[in-house]
Design a protein around this motif. Structure first.
Motif, PDB file in Angstrom:
ATOM      1  N   ASP A 189       0.548  -0.878  -0.394  1.00  0.00           N
ATOM      2  CA  ASP A 189      -0.180   0.097   0.151  1.00  0.00           C
ATOM      3  C   ASP A 189       0.745   1.513   0.662  1.00  0.00           C
ATOM      4  O   ASP A 189       2.532   0.978  -0.178  1.00  0.00           O
ATOM      5  N   ALA A 190       0.252   2.841   0.042  1.00  0.00           N
ATOM      6  CA  ALA A 190       0.713   3.792  -0.108  1.00  0.00           C
ATOM      7  C   ALA A 190       2.166   3.499   1.260  1.00  0.00           C
ATOM      8  O   ALA A 190       3.340   4.529   1.045  1.00  0.00           O
ATOM      9  N   ASP A 191       1.712   3.360   2.499  1.00  0.00           N
ATOM     10  CA  ASP A 191       3.048   3.065   3.734  1.00  0.00           C
ATOM     11  C   ASP A 191       3.956   1.853   2.904  1.00  0.00           C
ATOM     12  O   ASP A 191       4.488   1.485   4.237  1.00  0.00           O
ATOM     13  N   GLY A 192       3.715   1.662   2.182  1.00  0.00           N
ATOM     14  CA  GLY A 192       5.148   0.210   1.760  1.00  0.00           C
ATOM     15  C   GLY A 192       4.572  -1.289   2.203  1.00  0.00           C
ATOM     16  O   GLY A 192       4.979  -2.512   2.670  1.00  0.00           O
ATOM     17  N   ASN A 193       3.184  -1.105   3.544  1.00  0.00           N
ATOM     18  CA  ASN A 193       2.500  -2.084   4.172  1.00  0.00           C
ATOM     19  C   ASN A 193       1.541  -3.348   3.134  1.00  0.00           C
ATOM     20  O   ASN A 193       1.089  -2.807   2.489  1.00  0.00           O
ATOM     21  N   GLU A 194       1.818  -3.917   3.363  1.00  0.00           N
ATOM     22  CA  GLU A 194       1.757  -5.729   2.382  1.00  0.00           C
ATOM     23  C   GLU A 194      -0.120  -5.540   2.642  1.00  0.00           C
ATOM     24  O   GLU A 194      -0.965  -5.860   3.752  1.00  0.00           O
ATOM     25  N   VAL A 195      -0.493  -5.601   1.618  1.00  0.00           N
ATOM     26  CA  VAL A 195      -2.178  -5.913   1.779  1.00  0.00           C
ATOM     27  C   VAL A 195      -2.912  -6.455   0.760  1.00  0.00           C
ATOM     28  O   VAL A 195      -1.604  -7.074  -0.216  1.00  0.00           O
ATOM     29  N   VAL A 241      -9.459   6.111   0.811  1.00  0.00           N
ATOM     30  CA  VAL A 241      -9.323   4.663   0.201  1.00  0.00           C
ATOM     31  C   VAL A 241      -8.123   4.392   0.467  1.00  0.00           C
ATOM     32  O   VAL A 241      -7.085   4.845   0.490  1.00  0.00           O
ATOM     33  N   THR A 242      -7.882   3.179   0.355  1.00  0.00           N
ATOM     34  CA  THR A 242      -6.630   1.734   0.744  1.00  0.00           C
ATOM     35  C   THR A 242      -6.234   1.756  -1.181  1.00  0.00           C
ATOM     36  O   THR A 242      -7.052   1.505  -1.660  1.00  0.00           O
ATOM     37  N   LEU A 243      -5.094   2.123  -1.181  1.00  0.00           N
ATOM     38  CA  LEU A 243      -4.473   2.148  -2.504  1.00  0.00           C
ATOM     39  C   LEU A 243      -3.546   0.994  -2.073  1.00  0.00           C
ATOM     40  O   LEU A 243      -2.203   0.985  -1.639  1.00  0.00           O
ATOM     41  N   VAL A 244      -2.995   0.264  -3.163  1.00  0.00           N
ATOM     42  CA  VAL A 244      -1.444  -0.587  -3.882  1.00  0.00           C
ATOM     43  C   VAL A 244      -0.595  -0.317  -5.277  1.00  0.00           C
ATOM     44  O   VAL A 244      -2.229   0.057  -5.783  1.00  0.00           O
ATOM     45  N   GLY A 245       0.242  -0.634  -5.213  1.00  0.00           N
ATOM     46  CA  GLY A 245       0.560  -0.229  -6.326  1.00  0.00           C
ATOM     47  C   GLY A 245       0.654  -2.135  -6.772  1.00  0.00           C
ATOM     48  O   GLY A 245       1.237  -3.353  -6.485  1.00  0.00           O
ATOM     49  N   ASP A 246       1.124  -1.883  -7.715  1.00  0.00           N
ATOM     50  CA  ASP A 246       1.296  -3.786  -8.435  1.00  0.00           C
ATOM     51  C   ASP A 246       1.879  -2.893 -10.585  1.00  0.00           C
ATOM     52  O   ASP A 246       1.715  -3.210 -11.440  1.00  0.00           O
TER      53      ASP A 246
END
Length: 157
Positions: free
Chosen positions: A18-24, A90-95
């Motif tokens: 996620d935006a903080d580098g935590n895994e979602v 909103v939870t944002l994650v990167g791929d």
């Protein structure tokens, strides 16, 4: 060209930063419905409008039993800037590898200003409590999309 998901399919599992580098992980949301939406890039006008619409309706969606996860090819640092600049909840994650975008059928050929290009196809997949696809919307518009989802899911705003 990746296959589009259909209602009844098992939603592809994912674990993304996620935006903080935590895994979602999608698995973290088992027992809740999840709206997973795919957008081309943080900090662009259409994607900002869409993320703000989801943020504005987060309480309504949560009250109806839905969690929301936004997925883009962006790195966590850019997602963090996006979240701060637009005050997103909103939870944002990167791929960045685009592996999950492809697994969900949200990456491939699309028309952009009349040209065929390869990129992120703005899409939304609603996953039920058991990890099955309930709805899959492809080539959605950034503006008005959240209102359409609320209507399609019969959620009162």
């Amino acid at each position: 060209m990746s296959e589009r998901l259909q209602p009844g399919d098992t939603a592809p599992a994912f674990t993304l930063p996620d935006a903080d580098g935590n895994e979602v992980s999608l698995a973290d949301h088992k027992g809740r419905k999840v709206i997973v939406y795919f957008y081309p890039a943080a900090l662009t006008p259409g994607c900002t409008k869409q993320a703000c619409d989801f943020t504005d309706n987060l309480d309504v969606l949560a009250a109806a039993g839905y969690d929301v996860i936004g997925v883009s090819p962006d790195k966590p640092e850019k997602l963090a800037k996006f979240r701060e600049k637009e005050n997103l909840k909103v939870t944002l994650v990167g791929d960045p590898s685009k592996e999950i975008l492809e697994a969900y059928g949200a990456f491939g050929e699309k028309k952009l200003y009349g040209k065929v290009v390869t990129g992120v196809i703005r899409s939304t997949v609603v996953v039920d409590e058991d990890g099955k696809v309930e709805h899959a919307f492809y080539n959605v518009k950034a503006t008005g999309h959240v209102a359409k989802i609320l209507r399609d899911l019969s959620i009162e705003a």
